[in-house]
Design an enzyme around this catalytic site. Structure first.
Site, PDB file in Angstrom:
ATOM      1  N   SER A   1       0.871  -1.198   0.000  1.00 20.38           N
ATOM      2  CA  SER A   1       0.000   0.000   0.000  1.00 20.38           C
ATOM      3  C   SER A   1       0.891   1.225   0.000  1.00 20.38           C
ATOM      4  O   SER A   1       2.065   1.142   0.407  1.00 20.38           O
ATOM      5  CB  SER A   1      -0.865  -0.019   1.267  1.00 20.38           C
ATOM      6  OG  SER A   1      -1.454   1.253   1.490  1.00 20.38           O
TER       7      SER A   1
ATOM      8  N   TYR B   1      -1.798  -1.082  10.464  1.00 14.45           N
ATOM      9  CA  TYR B   1      -1.876  -1.309   9.013  1.00 14.45           C
ATOM     10  C   TYR B   1      -0.588  -0.828   8.349  1.00 14.45           C
ATOM     11  O   TYR B   1       0.009  -1.547   7.530  1.00 14.45           O
ATOM     12  CB  TYR B   1      -3.097  -0.572   8.447  1.00 14.45           C
ATOM     13  CG  TYR B   1      -3.332  -0.835   6.975  1.00 14.45           C
ATOM     14  CD1 TYR B   1      -3.911  -2.021   6.543  1.00 14.45           C
ATOM     15  CD2 TYR B   1      -2.976   0.113   6.011  1.00 14.45           C
ATOM     16  CE1 TYR B   1      -4.129  -2.267   5.190  1.00 14.45           C
ATOM     17  CE2 TYR B   1      -3.191  -0.128   4.662  1.00 14.45           C
ATOM     18  CZ  TYR B   1      -3.773  -1.311   4.256  1.00 14.45           C
ATOM     19  OH  TYR B   1      -3.986  -1.553   2.915  1.00 14.45           O
TER      20      TYR B   1
HETATM   21  N1  LIG Z   1      -8.929  -0.702  -0.811  1.00 20.39           N
HETATM   22  C1  LIG Z   1      -7.892   0.142  -0.827  1.00 20.39           C
HETATM   23  O1  LIG Z   1      -8.071   1.369  -1.016  1.00 20.39           O
HETATM   24  C2  LIG Z   1      -6.503  -0.390  -0.677  1.00 20.39           C
HETATM   25  C3  LIG Z   1      -5.427   0.510  -0.797  1.00 20.39           C
HETATM   26  C4  LIG Z   1      -4.116   0.035  -0.707  1.00 20.39           C
HETATM   27  C5  LIG Z   1      -3.881  -1.311  -0.525  1.00 20.39           C
HETATM   28  N2  LIG Z   1      -4.937  -2.169  -0.399  1.00 20.39           N
HETATM   29  C6  LIG Z   1      -4.622  -3.585  -0.230  1.00 20.39           C
HETATM   30  O2  LIG Z   1      -5.116  -4.274  -1.362  1.00 20.39           O
HETATM   31  C7  LIG Z   1      -5.457  -5.624  -1.002  1.00 20.39           C
HETATM   32  C8  LIG Z   1      -6.876  -5.932  -1.432  1.00 20.39           C
HETATM   33  O3  LIG Z   1      -7.736  -5.034  -0.738  1.00 20.39           O
HETATM   34  P1  LIG Z   1      -9.269  -4.829  -1.115  1.00 20.39           P
HETATM   35  O4  LIG Z   1      -9.555  -3.385  -0.972  1.00 20.39           O
HETATM   36  O5  LIG Z   1      -9.593  -5.538  -2.373  1.00 20.39           O
HETATM   37  O6  LIG Z   1      -9.929  -5.541   0.168  1.00 20.39           O
HETATM   38  P2  LIG Z   1     -11.233  -6.457   0.356  1.00 20.39           P
HETATM   39  O7  LIG Z   1     -12.235  -6.157  -0.689  1.00 20.39           O
HETATM   40  O8  LIG Z   1     -11.590  -6.327   1.790  1.00 20.39           O
HETATM   41  O9  LIG Z   1     -10.639  -7.918   0.079  1.00 20.39           O
HETATM   42  C9  LIG Z   1      -9.714  -8.495   0.944  1.00 20.39           C
HETATM   43  C10 LIG Z   1      -9.488  -9.916   0.489  1.00 20.39           C
HETATM   44  O10 LIG Z   1      -8.525 -10.499   1.368  1.00 20.39           O
HETATM   45  C11 LIG Z   1      -9.054 -11.720   1.849  1.00 20.39           C
HETATM   46  N3  LIG Z   1      -8.583 -12.019   3.187  1.00 20.39           N
HETATM   47  C12 LIG Z   1      -8.592 -11.217   4.281  1.00 20.39           C
HETATM   48  N4  LIG Z   1      -8.097 -11.863   5.333  1.00 20.39           N
HETATM   49  C13 LIG Z   1      -7.754 -13.102   4.883  1.00 20.39           C
HETATM   50  C14 LIG Z   1      -7.177 -14.241   5.496  1.00 20.39           C
HETATM   51  N5  LIG Z   1      -6.832 -14.236   6.795  1.00 20.39           N
HETATM   52  N6  LIG Z   1      -6.963 -15.348   4.748  1.00 20.39           N
HETATM   53  C15 LIG Z   1      -7.300 -15.370   3.436  1.00 20.39           C
HETATM   54  N7  LIG Z   1      -7.849 -14.327   2.798  1.00 20.39           N
HETATM   55  C16 LIG Z   1      -8.068 -13.216   3.524  1.00 20.39           C
HETATM   56  C17 LIG Z   1     -10.558 -11.545   1.847  1.00 20.39           C
HETATM   57  O11 LIG Z   1     -11.143 -12.829   1.820  1.00 20.39           O
HETATM   58  P3  LIG Z   1     -12.597 -13.161   2.485  1.00 20.39           P
HETATM   59  O12 LIG Z   1     -13.447 -11.945   2.223  1.00 20.39           O
HETATM   60  O13 LIG Z   1     -13.000 -14.373   1.748  1.00 20.39           O
HETATM   61  O14 LIG Z   1     -12.331 -13.365   3.934  1.00 20.39           O
HETATM   62  C18 LIG Z   1     -10.752 -10.757   0.567  1.00 20.39           C
HETATM   63  O15 LIG Z   1     -10.782 -11.625  -0.539  1.00 20.39           O
HETATM   64  C19 LIG Z   1      -5.242  -5.704   0.516  1.00 20.39           C
HETATM   65  O16 LIG Z   1      -3.975  -6.260   0.780  1.00 20.39           O
HETATM   66  C20 LIG Z   1      -5.278  -4.252   0.960  1.00 20.39           C
HETATM   67  O17 LIG Z   1      -4.584  -4.036   2.148  1.00 20.39           O
HETATM   68  C21 LIG Z   1      -6.219  -1.742  -0.455  1.00 20.39           C
END
Ligand SMILES: NC(=O)c1ccc[n+]([C@@H]2O[C@H](COP(=O)([O-])OP(=O)(O)OC[C@H]3O[C@@H](n4cnc5c(N)ncnc54)[C@H](OP(=O)(O)O)[C@@H]3O)[C@@H](O)[C@H]2O)c1
Length: 259
Positions: A142, A155
């Site tokens: 991130s 985080y």
């Molecule tokens: N959204 C943003 O603005 C943003 C910005 C920078 C970086 N990121 C990073 O980008 C990545 C994806 O984020 P997103 O926004 O797409 O989030 P999201 O929609 O909340 O999706 C998170 C995913 O991670 C999985 N997950 C969480 N805990 C887990 C565990 N213990 N074991 C296996 N799977 C797990 C969830 O699976 P289940 O739902 O099936 O549990 C889900 O598929 C993350 O690493 C996040 O930190 C996000």
């Protein structure tokens, strides 16, 4: 045109960026391994990938479970030698704006999933990738990896650790011809962002974020960080004297509601 990778594994594929990346990589002659915890949402991603012609295997695995993660990955790799591994699964939380502390348990949970979970994903396949002398590992960190933000200490720590881990790994794996891409996105729309309460400048759709990430990975980029104004802003806060970075970032009021 031939797909850049014919076997792809993505963690956190049941939602947000992971689901969009899975669909973006899905095409005929491509085998995809999808990891998540929510069966229904993971199966929805799998169906969308199959509709694009991909062969799909799903695994309901918690990436904090090192041995379950390793055994599924090794078994999948035995059947479909992995070309691209994307450690994307992540979670976020943050202290109440009026509370001084986040609490050790919440910070540890984020480090457990975002940092240790990614290491649990990457390490089991490193020997096989190196033995084949090809392939790429991508980790989704991130922009929070560049500078600690008062709104999300645990985080930021988890993502800074992940970025450092992957940069270090890249140096070790280069001579084995295995590439490592560190992805540092800014805000994109997803169920995670739905829990954010505060400004989300330069917000992208998760499909647009996936397109940028995929393009960077496919071109063999070492880093994929976007959008540039946020990346430069946080890099400036990091290299400037700490009191300047602190003063700028203190103004950014942000609350992440619990999942
Ligand atoms: N959204 C943003 O603005 C943003 C910005 C920078 C970086 N990121 C990073 O980008 C990545 C994806 O984020 P997103 O926004 O797409 O989030 P999201 O929609 O909340 O999706 C998170 C995913 O991670 C999985 N997950 C969480 N805990 C887990 C565990 N213990 N074991 C296996 N799977 C797990 C969830 O699976 P289940 O739902 O099936 O549990 C889900 O598929 C993350 O690493 C996040 O930190 C996000």
């Amino acid at each position: 045109m031939r797909a850049p990778f014919d076997v792809v594994v993505i963690t956190g594929a049941s939602s947000g960026l992971g689901a969009c990346l899975a669909k973006a990589y899905a095409s005929p002659h491509v085998a995809i391994g999808l990891i998540g915890r929510d069966r229904q949402r993971l199966e929805a991603t799998a169906s969308a990938c199959e509709a694009r012609g991909a062969t799909v295997n799903t695994a309901i695995v918690d990436v904090t479970d090192a041995s379950a993660t390793a055994s599924w990955l090794r078994e999948f790799d035995g059947r479909h030698p992995v070309g691209l591994l994307i450690a994307n699964a992540g979670t976020s939380a943050g202290p109440d704006p009026d509370s001084p502390s986040e609490g050790a348990e919440i910070a540890a949970r984020q480090i457990g999933v975002n940092l240790l979970g990614a290491i649990n994903t990457v390490e089991p396949l490193v020997p096989a990738l190196c033995a084949r002398k090809r392939g790429r590992i991508a980790v989704v960190a991130s922009i929070a990896a560049y500078r600690g933000l008062p709104c999300s200490p645990g985080y930021c720590a988890s993502k800074a650790g992940l970025r450092a881990y992957a940069e270090a790994l890249r140096g070790r794996l280069a001579r084995h011809r295995v590439g490592v891409t560190v992805v540092c996105p800014g805000f994109f729309d997803s169920p995670m962002t739905d829990r954010f309460d505060g400004p989300t400048p330069f917000l992208l759709s998760s499909d647009d974020a996936a397109r940028i990430v995929k393009r960077g990975i496919d071109r063999g980029r070492r880093r994929v960080a976007f959008p540039w104004p946020l990346v430069l802003g946080l890099q400036f806060c990091d290299i400037a004297p700490a009191f300047i970075g602190d003063a700028i970032l203190r103004r950014y009021r942000f609350h992440i509601h619990p999942a």
